[in-house]
Design an enzyme around this catalytic site. Structure first.
Site, PDB file in Angstrom:
ATOM      1  N   SER A   1       0.830  -1.210   0.000  1.00  0.00           N
ATOM      2  CA  SER A   1       0.000   0.000   0.000  1.00  0.00           C
ATOM      3  C   SER A   1       0.860   1.253   0.000  1.00  0.00           C
ATOM      4  O   SER A   1       1.962   1.270   0.573  1.00  0.00           O
ATOM      5  CB  SER A   1      -0.851   0.002   1.275  1.00  0.00           C
ATOM      6  OG  SER A   1      -1.466   1.258   1.458  1.00  0.00           O
TER       7      SER A   1
ATOM      8  N   TYR B   1      -1.497   0.196  10.113  1.00  0.00           N
ATOM      9  CA  TYR B   1      -1.761  -0.489   8.843  1.00  0.00           C
ATOM     10  C   TYR B   1      -0.540  -0.379   7.918  1.00  0.00           C
ATOM     11  O   TYR B   1       0.000  -1.381   7.439  1.00  0.00           O
ATOM     12  CB  TYR B   1      -3.004   0.122   8.179  1.00  0.00           C
ATOM     13  CG  TYR B   1      -3.197  -0.320   6.755  1.00  0.00           C
ATOM     14  CD1 TYR B   1      -3.422  -1.661   6.457  1.00  0.00           C
ATOM     15  CD2 TYR B   1      -3.138   0.592   5.697  1.00  0.00           C
ATOM     16  CE1 TYR B   1      -3.579  -2.081   5.142  1.00  0.00           C
ATOM     17  CE2 TYR B   1      -3.302   0.186   4.392  1.00  0.00           C
ATOM     18  CZ  TYR B   1      -3.521  -1.150   4.120  1.00  0.00           C
ATOM     19  OH  TYR B   1      -3.666  -1.554   2.811  1.00  0.00           O
TER      20      TYR B   1
ATOM     21  N   LYS C   1       2.371  -3.284   6.637  1.00  0.00           N
ATOM     22  CA  LYS C   1       2.693  -3.540   5.221  1.00  0.00           C
ATOM     23  C   LYS C   1       4.202  -3.379   5.001  1.00  0.00           C
ATOM     24  O   LYS C   1       4.838  -4.150   4.293  1.00  0.00           O
ATOM     25  CB  LYS C   1       1.914  -2.581   4.312  1.00  0.00           C
ATOM     26  CG  LYS C   1       0.419  -2.842   4.275  1.00  0.00           C
ATOM     27  CD  LYS C   1       0.098  -4.105   3.486  1.00  0.00           C
ATOM     28  CE  LYS C   1      -1.390  -4.386   3.408  1.00  0.00           C
ATOM     29  NZ  LYS C   1      -1.702  -5.647   2.727  1.00  0.00           N
TER      30      LYS C   1
HETATM   31  N1  UFG Z   1     -13.047  11.076   1.806  1.00  0.00           N
HETATM   32  C1  UFG Z   1     -14.094  11.916   2.071  1.00  0.00           C
HETATM   33  N2  UFG Z   1     -15.281  11.379   2.494  1.00  0.00           N
HETATM   34  C2  UFG Z   1     -15.443  10.022   2.647  1.00  0.00           C
HETATM   35  C3  UFG Z   1     -14.359   9.156   2.367  1.00  0.00           C
HETATM   36  C4  UFG Z   1     -13.179   9.741   1.955  1.00  0.00           C
HETATM   37  O1  UFG Z   1     -13.986  13.141   1.933  1.00  0.00           O
HETATM   38  O2  UFG Z   1     -16.545   9.577   3.039  1.00  0.00           O
HETATM   39  C5  UFG Z   1     -11.763  11.668   1.351  1.00  0.00           C
HETATM   40  C6  UFG Z   1     -10.615  11.339   2.267  1.00  0.00           C
HETATM   41  O3  UFG Z   1     -10.532  12.273   3.303  1.00  0.00           O
HETATM   42  C7  UFG Z   1      -9.439  11.377   1.306  1.00  0.00           C
HETATM   43  C8  UFG Z   1     -10.038  10.900  -0.017  1.00  0.00           C
HETATM   44  O4  UFG Z   1     -11.447  11.061   0.114  1.00  0.00           O
HETATM   45  O5  UFG Z   1      -9.019  12.687   1.142  1.00  0.00           O
HETATM   46  C9  UFG Z   1      -9.752   9.445  -0.309  1.00  0.00           C
HETATM   47  O6  UFG Z   1     -10.091   8.680   0.843  1.00  0.00           O
HETATM   48  P1  UFG Z   1     -10.212   7.101   0.839  1.00  0.00           P
HETATM   49  O7  UFG Z   1     -10.630   6.693   2.203  1.00  0.00           O
HETATM   50  O8  UFG Z   1     -11.043   6.665  -0.314  1.00  0.00           O
HETATM   51  O9  UFG Z   1      -8.741   6.615   0.541  1.00  0.00           O
HETATM   52  P2  UFG Z   1      -7.368   6.990   1.315  1.00  0.00           P
HETATM   53  O10 UFG Z   1      -6.605   7.861   0.395  1.00  0.00           O
HETATM   54  O11 UFG Z   1      -7.579   7.447   2.693  1.00  0.00           O
HETATM   55  O12 UFG Z   1      -6.772   5.529   1.469  1.00  0.00           O
HETATM   56  C10 UFG Z   1      -5.970   4.935   0.508  1.00  0.00           C
HETATM   57  C11 UFG Z   1      -6.098   3.435   0.634  1.00  0.00           C
HETATM   58  C12 UFG Z   1      -5.553   2.980   1.963  1.00  0.00           C
HETATM   59  C13 UFG Z   1      -4.161   3.506   2.125  1.00  0.00           C
HETATM   60  C14 UFG Z   1      -4.114   4.986   1.963  1.00  0.00           C
HETATM   61  C15 UFG Z   1      -2.713   5.512   2.011  1.00  0.00           C
HETATM   62  O13 UFG Z   1      -7.457   3.038   0.530  1.00  0.00           O
HETATM   63  O14 UFG Z   1      -5.525   1.571   1.983  1.00  0.00           O
HETATM   64  O15 UFG Z   1      -4.654   5.339   0.699  1.00  0.00           O
HETATM   65  O16 UFG Z   1      -2.698   6.700   2.718  1.00  0.00           O
HETATM   66  F1  UFG Z   1      -3.709   3.209   3.355  1.00  0.00           F
END
Ligand code: UFG
Length: 333
Positions: free
Chosen positions: A117, A141, A145
């Site tokens: 990841s 997490y 990894k």
């Molecule tokens: N977001 C929202 N509302 C939501 C969900 C997400 O605004 O309901 C925003 C988050 O704050 C972020 C973006 O959308 O800015 C993407 O969020 P995600 O949760 O879809 O994905 P992440 O970037 O947090 O997570 C991804 C992978 C993880 C990994 C991470 C690395 O899914 O497994 O990148 O930082 F750990």
């Protein structure tokens, strides 16, 4: 080739299984179905319900199945949960992972591709992020990894294990048969589409980031492109393939970022109506920008993302949801 896919009933695993079967490979799935779905297992594939951390059962499975390679997709993968309950992440992702490596060593399975990841990087100093950037995970997490990646490297040096660790950025989209369905769902795109279905607003986590529109930027990659990369990575672990003489690590992203705002706007276009939204505070631990340097996967694995647009990702996710989920976002009976 005969491949054991751990987590093969999950989102990424099931699409990778589809791709392997399509390419003519034999597949055995090991999945405990805690987050995977039995419905995702195609009829031609055998499913073993169990854990990769259960040493005796795993040894028996490997003896029986005679696999050439392992695609290790199974893991605990919720950042927030990992902060609240790190023990679960160390137990499953690290201890369980070592049980898998030991069983593979015992059974003389010398080829493994691992779902890693972008979380291993933490908050990067610069973007796009290359694989040589410092690994400074900011949650358990990402740390688990990183730890397993290191084990692959050392097992390679000492025991000749051939491995590829694929550092996923933000996986999105669906195939006709498999899409993203987590409970709880934390990811942006499924939450945006659920808002379109239910009328319950999606909460956007902050618009005060140092980005052009104030929302976070991520590198989204289509799950079918990810599956193509898994196949290419498995091929790179062939005995005598110089690409895996030492452990190989590749980012998997498209090398381009989209903001949360752009995702919501693209989803509105796909579904044909505005998405209800509310603005919330920042979510702890969200870096402002995460974009992959995707050159290594291209140059070394010969892989390119064939579906690198938000339209393709959100469009396929929406089509899959309409075909498989009811108006509350639950899977249809
Ligand atoms: N977001 C929202 N509302 C939501 C969900 C997400 O605004 O309901 C925003 C988050 O704050 C972020 C973006 O959308 O800015 C993407 O969020 P995600 O949760 O879809 O994905 P992440 O970037 O947090 O997570 C991804 C992978 C993880 C990994 C991470 C690395 O899914 O497994 O990148 O930082 F750990």
């Amino acid at each position: 080739m005969r491949v054991l896919v751990t987590g093969g009933a999950g989102y990424v695993g099931s699409v990778s299984v589809e791709r392997l079967v399509e390419a003519g490979h034999d597949v055995v799935i090991l999945d405990d179905l805690t987050t995977g779905h039995r419905e995702s297992v195609p009829p031609v594939v055998s499913l073993e319900v169990g854990s990769y951390g259960a040493a005796d059962e795993l040894a028996r499975l490997l003896e029986r199945a005679c696999v050439d390679a392992i695609l290790h997709c199974a893991a605990r993968s919720l950042v927030g949960e990992s902060v609240r309950d790190p023990a679960r992440y160390y137990r499953d992702n690290v201890s369980g992972g070592i049980v898998l490596l030991e069983a593979a060593r015992q059974a003389e399975v010398g080829r493994i591709v691992f779902s890693s990841s972008a979380a291993v990087y933490g908050v990067p100093d610069t973007t796009p992020i290359t694989e040589d950037a410092p690994l400074r995970p900011i949650n358990p997490y990402g740390e688990t990894k990183r730890t397993f990646e290191a084990a692959l490297r050392f097992y390679g040096d000492a025991y000749g294990l051939r491995s590829v660790a694929l550092r996923y950025f933000n996986v999105a989209g669906a195939t006709d048969d498999n899409g993203e369905l987590h409970d709880p769902e934390t990811h942006l795109i499924p939450n945006v589409l659920r808002a379109a279905e239910t009328g319950e607003p999606i909460t956007l986590f902050g618009a005060d980031y140092p980005t052009p529109d104030g929302t976070c930027i991520r590198d989204y990659i289509h799950v079918a492109d990810l599956a193509d990369a898994h196949l290419a990575a498995l091929e790179a672990t062939a005995p005598d393939d110089p690409r895996t003489d030492t452990a190989l690590v590749c980012n998997l992203g498209i090398g381009e970022g989209f903001s949360v705002r752009q995702v919501v706007d693209a989803a509105a276009t796909v579904v044909g109506r505005p998405i209800p939204e509310t603005m919330g505070p920042r979510r702890a631990g969200d870096p402002p920008v995460l974009v992959a340097a995707a050159d290594r996967a291209r140059e070394v694995l010969g892989w390119t993302a064939a579906r690198p647009t938000l339209d393709a990702m959100i469009g396929s996710a929406w089509a899959w949801r309409r075909a498989n989920l009811d108006e509350t976002g639950a899977r249809r009976e």
